[in-house]
Enzyme design. Structure first.
Site, PDB file in Angstrom:
ATOM      1  N   GLY A  51      42.841  49.530  43.071  1.00 17.50           N
ATOM      2  CA  GLY A  51      42.319  48.405  42.299  1.00 17.50           C
ATOM      3  C   GLY A  51      42.168  47.211  43.204  1.00 17.50           C
ATOM      4  N   ARG A  52      43.026  46.220  43.019  1.00 18.14           N
ATOM      5  CA  ARG A  52      42.993  44.979  43.804  1.00 18.14           C
ATOM      6  C   ARG A  52      41.629  44.306  43.702  1.00 18.14           C
ATOM      7  NH1 ARG A  52      47.077  45.576  48.759  1.00 18.14           N
ATOM      8  NH2 ARG A  52      48.174  47.408  48.058  1.00 18.14           N
ATOM      9  N   HIS A  53      41.143  44.201  42.478  1.00 24.27           N
ATOM     10  CA  HIS A  53      39.860  43.544  42.256  1.00 24.27           C
ATOM     11  C   HIS A  53      39.734  43.130  40.792  1.00 24.27           C
ATOM     12  CE1 HIS A  53      38.877  47.801  41.241  1.00 24.27           C
ATOM     13  NE2 HIS A  53      38.137  47.232  40.310  1.00 24.27           N
ATOM     14  N   ALA A  54      38.688  42.353  40.525  1.00 20.23           N
ATOM     15  CA  ALA A  54      38.252  42.003  39.172  1.00 20.23           C
ATOM     16  C   ALA A  54      36.751  42.249  39.152  1.00 20.23           C
ATOM     17  CB  ALA A  54      38.574  40.541  38.861  1.00 20.23           C
TER      18      ALA A  54
END
Length: 138
Positions: A51-54
């Site tokens: 992930g580590r995102h929007a």
């Protein structure tokens, strides 16, 4: 219109222990958007954080079809929530405005329903850019 915060969604759970269960998602009856992309992840090492995102626009529902997934979400106002997905009849709604990270048990299979096809330009991969993009106007 998307919901503004991550939240758990109960999916239908049909059946019983003697015959097993089935969960069904019918278009926009449980999932609050039209599904335009479906993908899944599996065999992710437990030491890896994904992930580590929007997203600018994409809404998602994350489902642990098997195993356990720990999902941490963060809104631009600093609100952080931790979700433990381990029941295949529970999904986590993730709005575009939520930074999210995921950590999997080795046996985890994650099913993702997304509102948009893949577009790299929709991803916000820099945490500071995320905070700026979704910051409430002064």
């Amino acid at each position: 219109m998307y919901m503004t915060a991550p939240q758990l969604i109960q999916l239908p759970k049909l059946g019983d222990p003697t015959i097993g269960y089935i969960s069904v998602v019918e278009q926009q009856k449980v999932v609050p958007f039209e599904v335009k992309r479906i993908f899944w992840t599996y065999y992710t090492p437990e030491s890896i954080v994904r992930g580590r995102h929007a997203h600018h626009a994409t809404e998602q529902v994350l489902i642990a079809a098997a195993g356990r997934i720990l999902v941490t979400t963060e809104l631009a106002n600093g609100e952080i929530q931790l979700f433990r997905l381990e029941d295949p009849y529970v999904g986590l709604y993730v709005p575009p405005c939520a930074w999210h990270t995921l950590q999997y048990s080795h046996s985890a299979v994650q099913l993702v329903l997304a509102s948009h096809p893949f577009d790299e330009a929709d991803y916000i991969r820099d945490h500071q850019e995320f905070k700026q993009r979704w910051k409430a106007p002064s």
